[in-house]
Write a protein that holds these residues in place. Structure first.
Motif, PDB file in Angstrom:
ATOM      1  N   GLY C 233       0.810  -1.204   0.000  1.00 28.73           N
ATOM      2  CA  GLY C 233       0.000   0.000   0.000  1.00 28.73           C
ATOM      3  C   GLY C 233       0.848   1.261   0.000  1.00 28.73           C
ATOM      4  O   GLY C 233       1.872   1.330  -0.680  1.00 28.73           O
ATOM      5  N   PHE C 234       0.445   2.249   0.822  1.00 25.65           N
ATOM      6  CA  PHE C 234       1.114   3.549   0.782  1.00 25.65           C
ATOM      7  C   PHE C 234       2.532   3.523   1.368  1.00 25.65           C
ATOM      8  O   PHE C 234       3.297   4.462   1.160  1.00 25.65           O
ATOM      9  N   VAL C 235       2.852   2.467   2.081  1.00 25.54           N
ATOM     10  CA  VAL C 235       4.208   2.395   2.632  1.00 25.54           C
ATOM     11  C   VAL C 235       5.250   2.388   1.522  1.00 25.54           C
ATOM     12  O   VAL C 235       6.408   2.747   1.723  1.00 25.54           O
ATOM     13  N   GLN C 236       4.811   1.949   0.338  1.00 25.78           N
ATOM     14  CA  GLN C 236       5.793   1.866  -0.739  1.00 25.78           C
ATOM     15  C   GLN C 236       6.299   3.226  -1.183  1.00 25.78           C
ATOM     16  O   GLN C 236       7.373   3.315  -1.765  1.00 25.78           O
ATOM     17  N   VAL C 237       5.519   4.306  -0.929  1.00 25.14           N
ATOM     18  CA  VAL C 237       5.937   5.613  -1.444  1.00 25.14           C
ATOM     19  C   VAL C 237       7.299   6.039  -0.904  1.00 25.14           C
ATOM     20  O   VAL C 237       8.230   6.297  -1.697  1.00 25.14           O
ATOM     21  N   PRO C 238       7.505   6.123   0.429  1.00 26.39           N
ATOM     22  CA  PRO C 238       8.848   6.506   0.885  1.00 26.39           C
ATOM     23  C   PRO C 238       9.910   5.512   0.436  1.00 26.39           C
ATOM     24  O   PRO C 238      11.050   5.887   0.124  1.00 26.39           O
ATOM     25  N   LEU C 239       9.560   4.228   0.397  1.00 25.02           N
ATOM     26  CA  LEU C 239      10.502   3.198  -0.022  1.00 25.02           C
ATOM     27  C   LEU C 239      10.972   3.458  -1.447  1.00 25.02           C
ATOM     28  O   LEU C 239      12.176   3.431  -1.749  1.00 25.02           O
ATOM     29  N   MET C 240      10.023   3.713  -2.336  1.00 24.64           N
ATOM     30  CA  MET C 240      10.342   4.006  -3.735  1.00 24.64           C
ATOM     31  C   MET C 240      11.281   5.211  -3.829  1.00 24.64           C
ATOM     32  O   MET C 240      12.285   5.181  -4.565  1.00 24.64           O
ATOM     33  N   VAL C 241      10.939   6.276  -3.090  1.00 28.66           N
ATOM     34  CA  VAL C 241      11.766   7.479  -3.159  1.00 28.66           C
ATOM     35  C   VAL C 241      13.188   7.176  -2.692  1.00 28.66           C
ATOM     36  O   VAL C 241      14.173   7.558  -3.336  1.00 28.66           O
ATOM     37  N   ALA C 242      13.284   6.434  -1.583  1.00 27.04           N
ATOM     38  CA  ALA C 242      14.607   6.137  -1.037  1.00 27.04           C
ATOM     39  C   ALA C 242      15.433   5.319  -2.012  1.00 27.04           C
ATOM     40  O   ALA C 242      16.586   5.651  -2.331  1.00 27.04           O
ATOM     41  N   ILE C 243      14.859   4.217  -2.503  1.00 29.29           N
ATOM     42  CA  ILE C 243      15.624   3.340  -3.390  1.00 29.29           C
ATOM     43  C   ILE C 243      16.024   4.054  -4.668  1.00 29.29           C
ATOM     44  O   ILE C 243      17.182   4.019  -5.099  1.00 29.29           O
ATOM     45  N   SER C 244      15.050   4.755  -5.297  1.00 31.52           N
ATOM     46  CA  SER C 244      15.403   5.348  -6.588  1.00 31.52           C
ATOM     47  C   SER C 244      16.363   6.514  -6.424  1.00 31.52           C
ATOM     48  O   SER C 244      17.223   6.727  -7.284  1.00 31.52           O
ATOM     49  N   SER C 245      16.251   7.271  -5.304  1.00 31.15           N
ATOM     50  CA  SER C 245      17.214   8.364  -5.162  1.00 31.15           C
ATOM     51  C   SER C 245      18.620   7.812  -4.947  1.00 31.15           C
ATOM     52  O   SER C 245      19.615   8.422  -5.368  1.00 31.15           O
ATOM     53  N   ALA C 246      18.717   6.647  -4.320  1.00 31.90           N
ATOM     54  CA  ALA C 246      20.020   6.013  -4.174  1.00 31.90           C
ATOM     55  C   ALA C 246      20.646   5.756  -5.539  1.00 31.90           C
ATOM     56  O   ALA C 246      21.786   6.147  -5.827  1.00 31.90           O
ATOM     57  N   PHE C 247      19.883   5.085  -6.409  1.00 33.59           N
ATOM     58  CA  PHE C 247      20.396   4.802  -7.748  1.00 33.59           C
ATOM     59  C   PHE C 247      20.724   6.091  -8.503  1.00 33.59           C
ATOM     60  O   PHE C 247      21.760   6.220  -9.157  1.00 33.59           O
ATOM     61  N   LEU C 248      19.816   7.083  -8.402  1.00 34.20           N
ATOM     62  CA  LEU C 248      20.007   8.309  -9.176  1.00 34.20           C
ATOM     63  C   LEU C 248      21.253   9.069  -8.720  1.00 34.20           C
ATOM     64  O   LEU C 248      21.964   9.665  -9.542  1.00 34.20           O
ATOM     65  N   LEU C 249      21.532   9.026  -7.412  1.00 37.89           N
ATOM     66  CA  LEU C 249      22.715   9.718  -6.908  1.00 37.89           C
ATOM     67  C   LEU C 249      23.999   9.127  -7.489  1.00 37.89           C
ATOM     68  O   LEU C 249      24.903   9.854  -7.896  1.00 37.89           O
ATOM     69  N   ILE C 250      24.075   7.798  -7.523  1.00 41.09           N
ATOM     70  CA  ILE C 250      25.279   7.171  -8.090  1.00 41.09           C
ATOM     71  C   ILE C 250      25.460   7.594  -9.534  1.00 41.09           C
ATOM     72  O   ILE C 250      26.561   7.916  -9.978  1.00 41.09           O
ATOM     73  N   GLU C 251      24.372   7.589 -10.286  1.00 42.29           N
ATOM     74  CA  GLU C 251      24.471   7.977 -11.688  1.00 42.29           C
ATOM     75  C   GLU C 251      25.010   9.403 -11.807  1.00 42.29           C
ATOM     76  O   GLU C 251      25.917   9.665 -12.593  1.00 42.29           O
ATOM     77  N   LYS C 252      24.435  10.312 -11.014  1.00 37.42           N
ATOM     78  CA  LYS C 252      24.877  11.699 -11.049  1.00 37.42           C
ATOM     79  C   LYS C 252      26.376  11.819 -10.753  1.00 37.42           C
ATOM     80  O   LYS C 252      27.100  12.554 -11.420  1.00 37.42           O
ATOM     81  N   MET C 253      26.839  11.096  -9.758  1.00 40.31           N
ATOM     82  CA  MET C 253      28.245  11.165  -9.400  1.00 40.31           C
ATOM     83  C   MET C 253      29.137  10.762 -10.554  1.00 40.31           C
ATOM     84  O   MET C 253      30.154  11.405 -10.823  1.00 40.31           O
ATOM     85  N   ALA C 254      28.748   9.685 -11.242  1.00 38.28           N
ATOM     86  CA  ALA C 254      29.541   9.239 -12.383  1.00 38.28           C
ATOM     87  C   ALA C 254      29.576  10.337 -13.438  1.00 38.28           C
ATOM     88  O   ALA C 254      30.625  10.619 -14.029  1.00 38.28           O
ATOM     89  N   ILE C 255      28.429  10.991 -13.663  1.00 40.14           N
ATOM     90  CA  ILE C 255      28.382  12.050 -14.666  1.00 40.14           C
ATOM     91  C   ILE C 255      29.337  13.182 -14.290  1.00 40.14           C
ATOM     92  O   ILE C 255      30.050  13.726 -15.140  1.00 40.14           O
ATOM     93  N   TYR C 256      29.386  13.519 -13.001  1.00 37.78           N
ATOM     94  CA  TYR C 256      30.265  14.609 -12.589  1.00 37.78           C
ATOM     95  C   TYR C 256      31.736  14.223 -12.689  1.00 37.78           C
ATOM     96  O   TYR C 256      32.570  15.019 -13.111  1.00 37.78           O
TER      97      TYR C 256
END
Lengths: 311, 311, 311, 311, 311
Positions: C233-256
């Motif tokens: 249910g709604f518990v997935q919302v913070p979970l989704m944000v946490a997991i995807s921001s983790a992945f997105l941060l790594i990608e950004k770092m590589a770009i920099y």
């Protein structure tokens, strides 16, 4: 140089027999305990050992890589020692100009070559923590042996003697200034190889990594039966032994590879390589003698060294 | 040089005691909360921590690799400093021609060797952020100490003095032009090693990677109990502590390895390596003295340095 | 040189705020949609995102590695520019023989050193796409500035001027032929470093890898809620944000990290390194002046550069 | 040089036909046994083969990497042999000054070039464990063949002859001292390449790693049906064959790549590379002859060598 | 040099349209078949594709790494060709002493520089399998063109001409012996770069690895629907297409990167790099001419080369 003979399973298993026995006892106890007392409620979901298994695999891969790199670097260094020994001899013979065909010069070159052979042997022995010279050191003169013996770093002292001989040759005008510098460069490369070996010998693999992998591995082994027993009963015992011995074997291999100069039967074959240097340099010095006896004797020694190389 | 002594578990655990305590409290609270209030509906499928575990494992493997490479590169650089110091001394001795056996030349070589020893010590101290000289610097003359002290980069100033001495030797015709250039090359290699150390010292590991791994690790630790509590109850507490301390230990190790010149007990052993240089160069200068006392004193110092190397 | 200050979370999150917001909206919509309309039949087994997660982790690890290698190589190149600048100055001073202590020679060496400082600054500026000279270029004479300004590759033109000066010194018999060749080699190493910087600057990381990782990452983010919503249910919302921001941060770092010469606050600190070169070379030229004011001013500039290095 | 032709599936499968047949029989027996006797209680949870699969994948990746590196290093070495052969010839031609256009000098250069071609061929043959010379060795004079034949390391003997010729050229004043040293350096590089090939040839990949991967692989294959049979029946048979043949093929490839000088059709193309050297050196010696016949004959030989390169 | 423009999705997808269509058809058929005929009994547990997915991910990571390394090595080689071309020109200008300011020497240097430009262009063309010269080769004299055209390896022939010119300069006493040797070394580095390019060009990536990855990839794609259909029905069709196109794209990228000299729009930009060499060398030869027209024309050519670089 290295063997390819089949390694008997018994030999391999002997390396991890203590650990494997403990695993055997532990998993049997777990299975018995499970049947006697019904303890379903502390069975662990299999995902937990799976996560641990992934971490351990990655850590073991990392460690195998670093251990292999150390071992392979040691091999590369000794390979370049062979190359530089040959080059040094070749340069000596082609640089020195000796219009009078004097006996002195011939003796000089021979002494230089012999000392290079002695250097290779003594470096190998020093790295393995043995005496730098055998009791009957044939490749050095008595004075050289005494002088070098006074130093704590014998191979370095032999390189100093090389440098002195090169200076003598230069002062006697057997070689010109460029040749002196070029010979000195080859000696510098040998000095670098020596220092690299010392570096590998004296630097332990970060101890805590080893410890951590141990810790994670045993944690994994301890947890696994909680996941397996419920569904499998006694069948888990052989499974546990098989899986954990697999992990333990990889760990052992990394431990053996990471220290390539420890005088174990699994070392970098420094003696065999020094024998190759001896053979090549002697042939370069006396073109006409193949000395089949010495050859044969040496090859039998080599045979003896072939006791299960690597692990 | 480095120790192999058993590291007590207590020592290891002390490094992560704060983090482990927090995990302990957190997972206990989770278990209590779960039993008091029935909150089945927010249990998370175990696949989620599994995915996170895989990412973290890969990131930690990546980071361990880079940290290990920095540490190993630092060790390689100091290894080549040893080699080049020996080569510099050997070249000095074999290049300089001194037909009159003058006292001047002998003093010259000795001062040069002493300065090389001082260079190794002062480079090590500078890298660790200490004073470049000890209060009683024995290896330099008073003038050298004053002159070098005026520079912000003391080891570089000492190399300039080396270069001046080489020029003096050339102008006094103790060495020929090729030898001057060859000596200059060895000094250049020392200069390169110095610069490489400064590079490792002055470049931090990209801060955001560290931060990100922290973030992912704590996310993982926070989520794990949601997956475990439902099926395991209080058994999850020791499990949580064990798994998270495993991850935390690896992270700590990478942090320690990545900065090898920070004057921690876990550094690259720059002092011990400088002592090796001192021992070898002194023996090369005075062939006949082994100076057992100094040796012994030094080995006791070395003992003291053996406080739990690496982590 | 680089900072170690704590990076505020706000700063980090600002980098990925757009993406995170989109994930937030998307996962909320999914949860709402799921509750309103019962759509159990299109829930995806969690194994599918798990497979995708493994692939993405491996790809991100691969990319982080390559990006880090580019960044680290850029740092190594600038490290060797420091070393070669110092060596060039040291060689200039120790090679040139000037029995008359003429003013000409002193000026010559000073002009040479100043030009080397100018070279380091102009290379840094060129790589960042700025003007090669500041408006008031203090380190070059007016003629040098005009002549070099006519070339499209200014740092290369400055090296040509170096080569001409070396020729002048040779023709004036201030240096001998071997020293000329040796100085030329140092210039050649600087030329190599310059070319390596241009290579990293001008070669983009294969664009399609970047694109593909983007594609796989968003596919993963889109699929994940289908697996999670049913059970959470709604518990997935913070979970989704946490997991995807983790992945997105790594990608950004590589770009920099992958483009280290882009005049962003996160670059290789070319200006700071050029300042180090300036400091060391000036001290080598005038032994007696430490010029504390200039020092202080420079260190305050350095402060300003410390705005959140690397990402 | 290497082929790109489609490799027939039959060829690939022939490499692992024994192993695949055993897997076929084993999995069929398992399926039959399962249907006849109900043995649900020893079905293994699929997580167990999954863990094993992850470990094996990582180990195979590690091993493929090391095997590929050995193969690629062998290729790099032979690439630099090509480069150094060309450089040696070019240096010979541009260094030797021959104001009288004497016939001697031309013959000298030609003999030198021919010997270099012979060196490349004999090194290739020696590495593959063949006779160092073909019965009709065209590139050497009779004396050279006899003299070199007396040595156990024939290519090294040929390099000694090179060095003697360089000495002769120097003593005849055809080259100056710097050129002699420079030619010697090129010979030293060839000597290094030779030694590197011997290192790869003589060092087996750590035997226990191979063994362990074998062990883990068969453990995996043995366990997999216990996990699959319960849910799939006979469908598991083709599945088992497909999965295990995938793993077995990777292992085979690593075995083939790791020993690049074994006289298998899948070797480093030492003969083809030596032919390239022959072609280039001959063209450098006689500018005007392209000798199309020889060319054609050689290209047909090359055709024959193209039997399924690598694996 | 390389573009950063957004690559349209259409372009990317066109590369794998055949494979994606097949996957689309296959998965649709599977879903239909599943609904019409109830075939629950051959559904495969999802763990099986998961295992396969892990293996393929690791293999693709391995392959991407090796392909990237080949591509990056090719780029490094061409980078050092730029550096060595500049150094060669700079050395020519600063080494040659010409007290009479004779026209001959100026022409000599210009011809040498032009030949170096021609060398870079012809090496690029040869690697791409094109004619070594354009029909109107402007950078070579007619004699040079004819002479070099007689050789099968044209760039190597041009290096021989370089060597002859260096000999001429030495015999005319425009350069001294050390300078001759130093120039020869730069030519040797160019010869090494040339050989390295040929090595990458002539060595295919081990064919069986490619084949195996193909095999494992299609096995994975064939098995996946058996795991998905049961629980998902037609929803699996877009999922299948998305996942498999992700894998297929990575494979394609590796294939493109691994052969960097194939005259595809995605190559190493050898022409653009040769133009950089042309620009820099021409400016070094005539200080005063910036030739803006030529510049502009060239930059427009460069524009045309920017058609979707890499993949």
């Amino acid at each position: 140089m290295l063997l390819r003979k089949r390694i008997p399973w018994v030999y391999l298993m002997a390396k991890i027999k203590v650990e494997t026995s403990l695993v055997l006892i532990y998993s049997t106890l777990m299975a018995v305990w499970h049947r006697e007392l019904d303890i379903n409620h502390i069975s662990i979901p299999l995902a937990v050992p799976t996560i641990l298994g992934t971490i351990i695999s990655l850590l073991l891969a990392f460690r195998s890589n670093q251990a292999y790199d150390r071992w392979w670097e040691a091999r590369i260094i000794w390979g370049s020692i062979v190359n530089d020994s040959r080059s040094l001899m070749r340069q000596m013979q082609s640089f020195i100009s000796d219009p009078d065909y004097s006996v002195n010069v011939n003796r000089f070159i021979e002494r230089f070559g012999n000392r290079q052979i002695a250097w290779a042997y003594s470096l190998g022995r020093t790295l393995r923590g043995q005496q730098a010279f055998e009791e009957k050191e044939l490749w050095l003169t008595a004075e050289e042996r005494i002088w070098a013996g006074k130093h704590s770093n014998v191979p370095n002292a032999l390189l100093s003697l090389h440098a002195r001989d090169i200076r003598t040759a230069f002062q006697s005008e057997w070689i010109n200034p460029y040749q002196q510098v070029e010979l000195d460069r080859t000696v510098t490369r040998l000095c670098d190889s020596m220092g690299k070996c010392e570096r590998i010998k004296n630097t332990v693999f970060p101890t805590t990594y080893s410890l951590y992998i141990h810790f994670a591995l045993y944690l994994f082994i301890v947890l696994l039966p909680f996941g397996l027993t419920a569904s499998m009963g006694f069948v888990q015992v052989p499974l546990m032994v098989a899986i954990s011995s697999a992990f333990l074997l990889i760990e052992k291999m990394a431990i053996y590879l990471q220290d390539p100069f420890e005088n174990k039967p699994t070392d970098t074959p420094v003696t065999a390589i020094a024998q190759t240097i001896e053979r090549d340099l002697r042939q370069m010095m006396n073109d006409d003698t193949r000395t089949p006896q010495a050859e044969k004797q040496r090859s039998s020694e080599r045979e003896m060294e072939q006791v299960y190389y690597v692990l």
